[in-house]
Design an enzyme around this catalytic site. Structure first.
Site, PDB file in Angstrom:
ATOM      1  CD  GLU A 287      -2.858  -0.673  -0.229  1.00  0.00           C
ATOM      2  OE1 GLU A 287      -3.205   0.494  -0.534  1.00  0.00           O
ATOM      3  OE2 GLU A 287      -3.058  -1.641  -0.987  1.00  0.00           O
TER       4      GLU A 287
ATOM      5  CB  SER B 188      17.335  -6.931 -10.331  1.00  0.00           C
ATOM      6  OG  SER B 188      17.304  -5.888  -9.427  1.00  0.00           O
TER       7      SER B 188
ATOM      8  CG  HIS C  80       6.731 -10.037 -11.109  1.00  0.00           C
ATOM      9  ND1 HIS C  80       7.608 -11.027 -10.744  1.00  0.00           N
ATOM     10  CD2 HIS C  80       7.495  -8.974 -11.450  1.00  0.00           C
ATOM     11  CE1 HIS C  80       8.849 -10.582 -10.877  1.00  0.00           C
ATOM     12  NE2 HIS C  80       8.809  -9.343 -11.306  1.00  0.00           N
ATOM     13  CB  SER C  81       6.823  -6.371  -8.709  1.00  0.00           C
ATOM     14  OG  SER C  81       6.665  -5.731  -9.963  1.00  0.00           O
TER      15      SER C  81
END
Lengths: 404, 380
Positions: free
Chosen positions: B57, B143, B272-273
């Site tokens: 959030e 990443s 996923h993100s």
């Protein structure tokens, strides 16, 4: 990964017996433009194929100059120091560091019992064991990644690329991890790794085996790059690279491994960021590195005969540049010629030109001249290959133009 | 002449301890966890859930730039961490913050990294959720997919050289098993005989690529044998099964100095993100089903409560507690100073070479010349 055709002994395919060939070029012919020929030795030994069961190669690297074992005892009345070939100097540096620090280890293809494709690690596996001199399967990205992981946990690995060109497969690990993890982890993990291997244009090895990787790697933040050119600086830079806590890429040259030189018996370590003054002079600064140093020195002979006084600097440190030494030279001579083996576009010479222009513009009496290879893949044909490299005659005429 | 079939016909069975309702399956053999470990595991899973909800959030509100949840994979995160010792080195992909949580990373430390403030251990250099902590033996997240796998083999090699009583644990998703690094890392680890556990979180999706488009093999577990690696398939939503398999794997890896492959079957409930909206490529009821009926947290809760170790009051009290702590941590992290500009140039090398010294000096001069263009709240 390209199969290696020349220049390196091939390991036998399983279940077929084959002879191993070792090709070596004559180091002494480098300073003259003679036709090169190979000395081929077949040892007639068979392999069973599996790593653990490989017999140790009894290969001898021979060339026209007799090989002396390193650390030969000084004969009565001989000069101090000992004579050896460049690849032996690299091995000596490596061995001394492995003796000194148990965390130093080596990994790469065929570095163990085979002794390395260019024999830089010969004898080390017998001395330090299979784990410390580790033979890896064929996966450059992975054993480089492995080296990085080991380095982050406290080891000091030396990763050997059989040929620098193959390290293109390891580019992801080198760029995204090796150069980066010290920074992105906030300094928590350091990566004291050394990545080394032979690069540059050899004798008809074809385009994939004649890469100049320093061009591609120079932009990666976080890594250091050095290039050795003599037995003396090879040993010193090897030791310095191992002791450095930064990731260092050490560029060797395929054709310089058999250079013979007398080096000191005492221990010495060179500075990774320093350039080497090869020949002081007054008229023009010639900046070069690795094999081109020899082309430059050959051209220098002609130039001196013609009345010029070139100052030759072997920059050695490709990243970062030793702008202090270079700057002092530029301030003295006011003319710069860069001679490199990289391609014209995006090579070390290109960056060096920019750096000198930025920093020493006021001291230049003429635009910087950069002699590089053309932007073409290195051809196989001998005549074509010869003309893709900067030749001493071109260096001579460039200096004459510059000093008009 | 016989060609070995492309599939064995039978799927590899999946190790399970608890059924869907949190009852131990009759006849299942497993190591019992005691109350302390069970409650710590469960509360870690709840903390991870709350952390994911609130920080997600926070991204949506624009206060942090990015976030990635582990919703649906809490059991893998916490149960695998609980089965390890603090000396075991962890190389995560990015969906394993629960492992750090178990090892003692505080909510404040998580928040600091997400906000990239001065207290972040990464000194503000990495995106949110790219946690890393040397003191917790948790390597900084990077990443690109699967780059940690060959590094894990290298760390295991280092442990083997030092003869340490520890192993390496590295995680990847189903998508990561398609990377070349997966192949080579497993091959190396097997050849070198090093103590590394490869845990694959097979959660069904690699962003929008379902596993049916990722590989044609029977999942990931069958690949282990191809490299000569002992492997097991485990129900990733069953905390006790994950715990047991990782415990055994760890003992085997260290005592026999060999790698182990664990495929933990689970489901990626979240997107996923924060850069993804998974409803674009999968059915909403599919997500709902896995979120409710197959939720690993409630499944484990049933077992823990069944043993009398947790109550509904404990639940609501714990949840509101964590929520409060996290909100405070976020407020603090948001208010904390950002890293100084000097941090832009440190840690590139051990010591700054001349070109970086020059670049830093040049930047300092530019800032001095144009102070109005420089944000006032960022220290130099």
């Amino acid at each position: 990964m390209a199969a290696i055709v020349q220049g390196i002994g091939s390991t036998a395919a399983p279940c077929a017996s084959s002879n191993k060939f070792l090709l070596s070029s004559l180091g002494s012919s480098l300073l003259e433009k003679k036709r090169n020929f190979f000395v081929v030795r077949s040892d007639g030994k068979c392999y069973t194929g599996l790593n653990q069961q490989q017999r140790r190669a009894q290969n001898v690297v021979t060339n026209a100059v007799a090989t002396k074992e390193e650390k030969a005892s000084a004969a009565v009345g001989s000069k101090p120091g000992h004579e050896l070939l460049l690849f032996e100097a690299l091995r000596e540096g490596l061995e001394e560091e492995m003796d000194r620090d148990p965390c130093v280890c080596v990994m790469g293809e065929d570095v163990g019992h085979y002794g390395g494709s260019y024999k830089v690690t010969k004898g080390l596996a017998e001395k330090y064991g299979d784990l410390r001199v580790l033979d890896t399967p064929i996966a450059e990205n992975s054993f480089t990644g492995m080296g990085i992981g080991a380095a982050m946990t406290g080891l000091r690995p030396i990763v050997e690329g059989m040929n620098m060109g193959f390290l293109l497969l390891a580019f992801n690990q080198i760029s995204n991890n090796c150069g980066m993890l010290h920074y992105t982890s906030g300094g928590q993990f350091k990566i004291p790794i050394v990545i080394r291997g032979p690069g540059g244009v050899g004798r008809q090895l074809g385009a994939e085996h004649s890469q100049r990787l320093e061009s591609y790697f120079q932009s990666i933040p976080g890594i250091q790059m050095v290039a050795c050119s003599t037995a003396y600086n090879a040993k010193g830079l090897m030791k310095a690279a191992i002791r450095s806590d930064n990731p260092v890429i050490l560029f060797e040259h395929v054709l310089l491994y058999n250079l013979k030189e007398r080096i000191p018996d005492e221990e010495y370590v060179l500075n990774l960021e320093e350039a080497e003054m090869v020949r002081p002079g007054e008229h023009v600064t010639i900046l070069t590195y690795s094999r081109m140093r020899y082309h430059v020195m050959q051209a220098a002979k002609t130039l001196v005969n013609n009345g010029y006084d070139p100052e030759v600097i072997d920059i050695r440190s490709l990243k970062p540049f030793d702008l202090y030494t270079i700057g002092n030279s530029v301030k003295k001579t006011h003319r710069v010629l860069i001679v490199e083996e990289c391609m014209r576009t995006g090579g070390i010479g290109a960056s060096l030109t920019a750096a000198i222009n930025e920093n020493f513009h006021d001291h230049l009496d003429a635009p910087i001249v950069c002699l590089s290879s053309q932007d073409v893949p290195t051809p196989y044909a001998g005549t074509l290959e010869e003309w893709t490299l900067v030749q001493p005659a071109q260096i001579v005429s460039a200096v004459e133009q510059l000093c008009l | 002449m016989n060609f070995t079939s492309e599939s064995s016909g039978k799927r590899i069975p999946c190790f399970r301890v608890l059924d869907d309702n949190g009852y131990p399956i009759a006849g299942s053999i497993f190591e019992q966890v005691n109350k302390e470990v069970a409650v710590r595991m469960y509360s870690g899973m709840v903390t991870l859930q709350i952390m994911d909800t609130i920080l997600y959030e926070t991204q949506r509100q624009g206060r942090i730039s990015f976030y990635l949840t582990s919703t649906g994979e809490e059991a893998i995160n916490l149960a695998s961490a609980a089965a390890l010792s603090p000396d075991d080195v962890v190389l995560p992909q990015y969906r394993e913050p629960g492992v750090l949580l178990w090892r003692g990373f505080t909510l404040q430390e998580f928040a600091n990294q997400c906000f990239g403030n001065k207290a972040d251990y990464g000194k503000g250099r990495q995106m949110p959720i790219h946690y890393g902590s040397q003191k917790h033996n948790y390597f900084t997240v990077s990443s690109p997919i699967a780059t940690q796998l060959p590094q894990a083999a290298g760390v295991a090699y280092s442990l083997k050289m030092d003869k340490k009583d520890a192993c390496v644990v590295t995680y990847m998703g189903d998508g990561g098993t398609s990377e070349g690094d997966f192949h080579a890392a497993l091959n190396f680890a097997a050849v070198m005989e090093v103590p590394v556990i490869f845990i694959c979180r097979n959660n069904g999706w690699a962003i929008s690529t379902p596993i049916t488009e990722q590989f044609r093999s029977d999942g990931v577990v069958v690949r282990g044998q191809a490299y000569g690696i002992r492997s097991i398939r485990v129900d990733g939503n069953d905390a006790l099964a994950v715990y047991n398999s990782v415990r055994t794997a760890r003992q085997t890896a260290i005592n026999e100095q060999r790698p182990i492959l664990i495929e933990a079957l689970t489901y990626r409930v979240g997107h996923h993100s924060t850069s993804d909206d998974s409803t674009k490529y999968r059915a909403v009821d599919e997500i709902e089903h896995w979120k409710t009926a197959q939720n690993p947290v409630s499944r484990f809760r049933k077992w823990v409560q069944g043993n009398g170790w947790w109550t509904d009051e404990d639940e609501s009290e714990f949840r509101s507690n964590i929520r409060k702590q996290l909100m405070e941590a976020i407020q603090l992290a948001a208010r904390k100073e950002k890293p100084p500009i000097a941090n832009l140039f440190t840690d590139v090398y051990e010591e700054n070479p001349p070109n970086l010294v020059e670049q830093e000096r040049s930047l300092g001069e530019t800032i001095k010349k144009h102070p109005q263009d420089y944000p006032s709240d960022v220290p130099l």
